[in-house]
Scaffold this motif. Structure first.
Motif, short mmCIF file in Angstrom:
data_model
loop_
_atom_site.label_atom_id
_atom_site.label_comp_id
_atom_site.label_asym_id
_atom_site.label_seq_id
_atom_site.Cartn_x
_atom_site.Cartn_y
_atom_site.Cartn_z
N GLU A 173 12.19 19.33 -20.94
CA GLU A 173 11.48 18.87 -22.15
C GLU A 173 11.82 19.80 -23.30
N VAL A 209 12.90 14.83 -22.07
CA VAL A 209 11.72 13.98 -22.28
C VAL A 209 10.71 14.76 -23.13
N ALA A 213 5.22 13.42 -21.41
CA ALA A 213 5.77 12.27 -20.70
C ALA A 213 5.51 12.37 -19.20
#
Length: 505
Positions: A173, A209, A213
Motif C-alpha cells: 500500500e 492498493v 482496501a
C-alpha cells in the motif's frame, strides 16, 4: 458488539489490539522477537518469526476477550518501514529481512545518486538515497548475493509479508511503498523510470492498493490457529508512522506528531505537493489525499534503552526516569547526541556516532538519564526547526510512544519544542491506527476523521515554560554544534570499528 483488530509489527515486538465499536481496547497481547546483528551496521530479522508471533498474539487476544469469532469485522496492519523481504517464484523466503536501521548500503546510495541524479530522484521519489530505504538494500543483494537476487520474484515490506502469510495474497500500500525509494510519490505508482535507470525489473514490485482496501480473508490454517473465522476480512494497513499519526488523530495540517519509539519521528501532514529539498522525508499518508513531511532520529528510544541496559538493567523505565525531575535543564552541563546508529535528520550520516559532551565526576546516573532524554528531544527539535523554516506553524503537537509515558519528558518536549504538547488518555500507538483503518475498511465509518472522533481520547496538555524555553534555546544552539565538531572524529574512528567487526566475523 462488533470488533476490529489492529496488528502493529514493530522492530522489537508485534502487538495486537482487539478494539470495540466505541474505540475501547478490549484485549491486547504482545510478543517479542530478536534481531540479528552479525556485523557492525547490519540489522536483520527472520520474517517467519514475525508470522509465528503474530499468530500467537491474535490467538491470545481472542482467548482473553472471549468474544465470538464472527463478531470480528476485520484485521489491519501497521508495520516497521523500509525492510526488505525477498521471495522466489514459489513465494518462499530467500534470506532474512534487512531492516530499516541497517546501514550497510552507503555505496549503493551513491550508485543511485550517480545514476539517477539528486534532483531527479527528489522529483520522483521525493526523498534522497539513504541507507535505511528499501531500494539500496535491493541493490546490495544484487551486488553481494547475486545468486539470491537472480531468484527473487517479488519484494515485500515487513507487514506486507505477514499479511501475505495470513491471507496468501501479495500486495503493498502507498504509505509503506513511499518509503522504498521506488514509488513515484506524485503519481502514486511504481516508478518505471527509476526501475529502468537502475536495471530493476518492475515486476519485482508488488501490486499497490489503498490502506483501507480489503486484500483478502484469512487462510483456513491461520483461522484455526487464531480462533478467528476464515471469512474475516483483512485490510492492507499502513506504515508505522502513518498509522501512529492516524491513531493520534494527526490527519490534517493543523496538527503535528512526535513519536518516540526505537526511532523518533516528527510528522506533519500536508495537502500541498511541495518542492522538497531532501532535508525531511516526504511520504504518502495512509489518509486518502494527504501526504506528510517527516524527520527521523534513528536512535531515539533506543538511546534510552541502551543507557538503561548499560547502567541500570534491573530498573524499570519509570524508575529510571523518576529522578530526572529534580535535575535542572542542561543536566549539569552534560549534552548527549543520540547518534548510536548514525543519524537521519538533519544529518543523513551513517558514520556519525553518539557522544556525551561535558561529562565529569559530579554527574550522577540521573544527570546522564536527563541528558539522554534532552539529547533525543533536541534531535527531534532539529526536524521541527526545518518545518518552521519552511513556513509551517507548529504550535500544537500530539506526543505518543515512550516519550509520552513520562510527564517530565512531556514537559521537556514542550519546553524544547516551544509548543503545546498533548498526550492521549489511552495511548496505543500505531496498532490503534491499524484498527481504525480496519474500522473504515469494514464500513463502520466513511472517513478516518469520523473514526478518530470516536476512537481517540485526549489526555493532559503541557504548555511550555517561558524561562525554560529560553534556557533550552541556548542549549539547543550548543547541541547543534556537537555534530560539526565530532563528524570528522567519527569518520576517522570508523576504521577501528570496521577492524573490530572484521575480527568478530
Amino acid at each position: 458488539m462488533r470488533y476490529v483488530i489492529g496488528v502493529d509489527l514493530g522492530t522489537s515486538a508485534v502487538k495486537c489490539l482487539l478494539v470495540s465499536e466505541g474505540g475501547e481496547v478490549v484485549a491486547s497481547a504482545s510478543r517479542p522477537f530478536d534481531s540479528m546483528r552479525i556485523r557492525s551496521g547490519y540489522s536483520e530479522q527472520d520474517p517467519e518469526q514475525w508470522v509465528q508471533e503474530t499468530v500467537h498474539c491474535l490467538q491470545a487476544v481472542m482467548a482473553a476477550a472471549g468474544v465470538e469469532a464472527s463478531s470480528v469485522d476485520g484485521i489491519s496492519f501497521s508495520g516497521q518501514m523500509h525492510g526488505l523481504v525477498l521471495l522466489d517464484e514459489q513465494q518462499r523466503l530467500l534470506r532474512p529481512a534487512i531492516l530499516w536501521n541497517d546501514t550497510r548500503t552507503s555505496a549503493e546510495c551513491r550508485e543511485i545518486e550517480a545514476t539517477v541524479g539528486w534532483e531527479h530522484l527528489l522529483a520522483i521519489a521525493k526523498n534522497p538515497a539513504l541507507e535505511g530505504f528499501t531500494l539500496p538494500k535491493l541493490l546490495w543483494v544484487r551486488k553481494h548475493e547475486p545468486h539470491l537476487y537472480d531468484r527473487a520474484a517479488v519484494f515485500l515490506l515487513p507487514k506486507d509479508y505477514v499479511r501475505f502469510r495470513l491471507t496468501g495474497n501479495i500486495h503493498a500500500e502507498f504509505s509503506d511503498a513511499a518509503g522504498t525509494l521506488l514509488l513515484d510519490i506524485p503519481r502514486r505508482e511504481w516508478s518505471r523510470e527509476l526501475c529502468d535507470a537502475l536495471a530493476i525489473d518492475r515486476g519485482i514490485c508488488p501490486p499497490l492498493v489503498e490502506s483501507h482496501a480489503c486484500v483478502g480473508t484469512l487462510l483456513p490454517s491461520i483461522a484455526e490457529a487464531t480462533g478467528l473465522t476464515p471469512s474475516t476480512p483483512v485490510f492492507a494497513g499502513g506504515a508505522d508512522n502513518a498509522c501512529g499519526a492516524i491513531g493520534a488523530s494527526v490527519l490534517e495540517e493543523d496538527r503535528t506528531l512526535c513519536s518516540i519509539g526505537t526511532s523518533g519521528v516528527i510528522l506533519s501532514p500536508d495537502r500541498r505537493e511541495r518542492d522538497v529539498t531532501g532535508k525531511l522525508h516526504y511520504f504518502n499518508h495512509a489518509v486518502p489525499g494527504i501526504d506528510y513531511a517527516m524527520g527521523v532520529t534513528l536512535a531515539a528510544g533506543q538511546s534510552l534503552s541502551w543507557l538503561r541496559k548499560l547502567i541500570a538493567p534491573s530498573q524499570s523505565y519509570d524508575s529510571l526516569l523518576a529522578p530526572i525531575d529534580s535535575i535542572s535543564p542542561g543536566a549539569g552541563g552534560l549534552l548527549f547526541t543520540p547518534y548510536l546508529s548514525g543519524e537521519r535528520t538533519p544529518h543523513a550520516d551513517a558514520d556519525i556516532r553518539g557522544s556525551f559532551i561535558g561529562l565529569d565526576v559530579s554527574h550522577s546516573q540521573a544527570h546522564m538519564v536527563r541528558s539522554v532524554v534532552e539529547g533525543i528531544t533536541f534531535s527531534l527539535c532539529e526536524s521541527l526547526a526545518i518545518l518552521r523554516a519552511q513556513g509551517k506553524s507548529v504550535d500544537r503537537i500530539v506526543s505518543i510512544g515512550g516519550g509520552a509515558q513520562s510527564e517530565t519528558w512531556l514537559q521537556i518536549q514542550a519546553d524544547i519544542f516551544n509548543a503545546e504538547m498533548v498526550s492521549l488518555r489511552h495511548e496505543e500507538g500505531p496498532g490503534m491506527g491499524a484498527a481504525m483503518l480496519a474500522a473504515v475498511g469494514a464500513g463502520w465509518f466513511d472517513r478516518l476523521d469520523e473514526c478518530a472522533a470516536v476512537f481517540v481520547k485526549w489526555g493532559r496538555t503541557f504548555d511550555p515554560h517561558p524561562s525554560r524555553v529560553e534556557e533550552y534555546r541556548q542549549l539547543f544552539a550548543l547541541y547543534k554544534e556537537v555534530y560539526q565538531q565530532t563528524e570528522s572524529l567519527s569518520c576517522r574512528l570508523k576504521r577501528f570499528r570496521d577492524a573490530e567487526r572484521i575480527q568478530s566475523v
